[in-house]
Design an enzyme around this catalytic site. Structure first.
Site, PDB file in Angstrom:
ATOM      1  CB  SER A 540      88.912  74.256 -27.791  1.00 21.45           C
ATOM      2  OG  SER A 540      89.273  73.444 -26.695  1.00 21.45           O
ATOM      3  CE  LYS A 583      91.843  76.300 -24.575  1.00 12.60           C
ATOM      4  NZ  LYS A 583      90.857  76.166 -25.671  1.00 12.60           N
TER       5      LYS A 583
END
Length: 676
Positions: A540, A583
């Site tokens: 990611s 996040k």
């Protein structure tokens, strides 16, 4: 498509999921003012939430006495399904099991089966008989001892010899020892049966949870006896201890994390399944019980084995084959569609948790909505609700405890919001401190611009078995230097990277060649993941790596108020990643103003309302979109780079997949709060 609709092939389909922002509006239509008005089903199987297929299979398996393997994540209801199966087992008479001494071979106790409730009667009658015999022996001993002492005293007075007195006392002692040895060490008598398993006629079929049981607890054992001779030993049949497989006779045996059983125990479990009986032997080779082996003891049960997907891979293959041949394998659901029907199931779930706990107050309508909002958030996917209900139940109980501590008789939404903070996982608490330390030591910047420095985002310890992700800011720094060898440059990545992260770095190298046109073999590229002492895994951070390296190669600074996350294909498409909500929240908590996420993840965002207006969320589809928003300023250097990259990609693109139409410019979102 409404509930009950079908596809052209005739297969039923789920009704469409509801938009998360409709939650508050929907909540006002709830027919309940609080969970006190919600009816909780009496049957345990009807209380299982979101596992409709598993419930149906469990009902069939119980009715037909089939074995089951339940595979899925922790807290999704596997043990609840197994426990509920006892309500559907065929009505069969339960049995008591007794162990008797074997006069022919003391090390092979006999096993006798009697109807439920009779075992206690038999043992009580035998104990009474043994007590009467012991009392008779005691009286006989006293009479004989008194007679011997009277005779001894008569002889002593007649002869005047003390030797005769000592001789008489010796005879009394010998008689006592003989009486003691004849009865053995057992207070109830050496011939009294031992009740191994007992029931009452009205008992339900047993449910035995043998999770984590060692061999003796699972299969039965024989206790060690340090007195093995001289008439002081405990009879072997009294040292026999039944295992979980015998206690589960006529019921359900549940074993979670089945792969953690030793392979020998799994093989013995297979034997018990095949024979429906299993003798009890001493499990320790150095014990006196190692020589003892009973006659086969009934062990006719339904086995429900559970675990994660890796449990199947390490199971005894013959045991799994036996279960598959005579039962079912099922993968339980982790999420369910966010529909009206499923929301109502979660309303009932909150009521069930309150009833089960018996200590916390009921939840009002707003508190229920807040719990469902958290179920949306923990699902991690748009249009889904989590089925990790054990953890969600923990939130319910913490909210109830907070309400009690505040002295109120009903849980409101404010208590649920407080409970979210109080019930944070260890990983979330670690992430919070991690961010605080990084702010304190200025390990990343939230203002200005810098060449080759990017604020990436990561999820800390996302594979811990918890449903919540904990986001952190992950600074990534790139530096480009001339190659030090004639053989060409190298790409060096530091930060204790895992295999997937290393492969992501290699894939980014191909993109850099395409997007810059540079012969990167002339350079050494150094990529540093700052402050990753615990390591980095996953891909990611691909967009962050590519942005940092291109910035370093071209000398164009990156806006430090921007954070980003996303995986990259080798053609530059930004692919979705996990934990995007956590996040984004981590970026907001760190003081960052904008965050770039994959466009495919936009609907997965379920932010807390406190983040409304706190951060700007920008969905991106390609690496060019990332660079457009991440590179600092609007100067000629940035514009020139973007124009050059666009022309280069257009010239090398063979499928046109990366070139969005003119109207497909990524949109900007201010961040959608959960349920807003």
């Amino acid at each position: 498509m409404a509930k009950g609709a079908e596809t052209p092939s005739g297969e039923p389909v789920d009704p469409p999921s509801l938009p998360p922002q409709e939650l508050d509006t929907w909540g006002q239509t709830l027919p309940y003012a609080s969970t006190a008005q919600v009816e909780v089903p009496p049957r345990l199987l009807d209380q299982v939430i979101g596992q409709d297929e598993a419930v149906e299979v469990a009902r069939k398996a119980a009715t037909q006495k089939r074995h089951m393997i339940l595979i899925g994540e922790p807290g999704t209801g596997k043990s609840m399904l197994a426990r509920a199966m006892v309500d559907f087992l065929p009505k069969e008479p339960l049995q008591d099991i007794l162990a008797y001494p074997n006069n022919e071979d003391a090390n092979e106790p006999k096993i006798r089966i009697v109807p439920a409730g009779k075992g206690k009667e038999i043992v009580a009658a035998q104990k009474l008989e043994a007590a009467q015999k012991k009392e008779t022996r005691t009286i006989l001993f006293i009479v004989i001892a008194l007679a011997v002492m009277a005779l001894t005293l008569y002889i002593v007075f007649t002869t005047g010899s003390l030797t005769d007195l000592l001789f008489g006392l010796l005879i009394v002692v010998i008689l006592y020892v003989m009486v003691r040895l004849s009865s053995g060490r057992s207070d109830s008598g050496p011939n009294v049966a031992k009740l191994l398993v007992t029931h009452t006629p009205d008992d339900k079929p047993p449910f035995i949870d043998a999770t984590g049981a060692h061999a003796g607890a699972l299969l039965g054992d024989v206790k060690h006896d340090p007195f093995q001779s001289g008439g002081l030993e405990t009879p072997p049949h009294e040292r026999v201890e039944v295992g979980a497989i015998h206690k589960a006779n006529g019921g359900v045996l549940f074993v979670d994390e089945i792969n953690l059983l030793k392979i020998e125990s799994q093989h013995s479990l297979l034997t018990a399944l095949q024979e429906r009986k299993f003798p009890i032997v001493g499990q320790s080779e150095r014990s006196a019980g190692a020589m003892v082996k009973t006659e086969p003891v009934p062990a006719d049960f339904v086995l429900v084995a559970a675990g994660n997907i890796d449990s199947v891979q390490t199971m005894h293959p013959a045991l799994r084959s036996r279960i598959r041949g005579y039962g079912y394998e099922l993968y339980v659901q982790t999420t369910m569609p966010d529909t009206i029907e499923n929301r109502m199931k979660l309303v009932r779930f909150v009521a069930q948790e309150v009833v089960k706990d018996k200590k916390i107050p009921h939840f009002d309508r707003e508190a229920i909505i807040e719990v469902i909002r958290e179920a949306q958030r923990r699902a991690g996917r748009s249009g889904q609700l989590t089925l990790r209900l054990r953890e969600l139940g923990g939130l319910v109980r913490v909210a109830g405890d907070i309400a009690l501590s505040e002295g109120i008789s009903m849980v409101h939404s404010a208590q649920v919001v407080k409970a979210k903070r109080a019930s944070r996982s260890l990983e979330q608490q670690i992430a919070d401190r991690y961010i605080e330390r990084r702010k304190e030591y200025r390990m990343f910047s939230t203002e200005g611009s810098a060449v080759g420095v990017v604020n990436g985002l990561a999820a800390i310890n996302a594979q811990s078995g918890m449903s919540e992700f904990s986001g952190i800011v992950l600074p990534i720094v790139a530096e480009v230097t001339p190659a030090q060898t004639r053989d060409g440059g190298v790409v060096v990545a530091t930060g204790k990277l895992g295999e997937i992260a290393k492969e992501a770095v290699q894939n980014v190298s191909a993109l850099i060649k395409k997007y810059t046109g540079e012969d990167i073999s002339r350079y050494d590229i150094h990529i540093q993941f700052v402050g990753t002492s615990d390591g980095v895994e996953g891909d990611s951070a691909s967009v962050s790596i590519a942005t940092a390296v291109i910035s370093a190669l071209e000398g164009v600074p990156v806006d430090q108020s921007v954070a980003m996350t996303g995986s990259l294909s080798v053609r530059g498409q930004v692919l979705p990643v996990g934990g995007v909500t956590a996040k984004v929240e981590a970026a907001a908590d760190s003081g960052l103003r904008r965050v770039l996420i994959p466009e495919a993840n936009l609907e997965d965002l379920v932010l807390e309302s406190r983040y409304l207006g706190a951060i700007e969320v920008i969905p991106v589809r390609t690496l060019r979109d990332v660079l457009k928003y991440a590179l600092a300023g609007n100067g000629s250097k940035k514009d020139s780079l973007l124009e050059r990259l666009a022309a280069m990609v257009l010239a090398t693109n063979r499928s046109g997949e990366e070139t969005p139409p003119a109207s497909a410019t990524p949109t900007v979102s201010k961040g959608r709060p959960a349920g807003s």
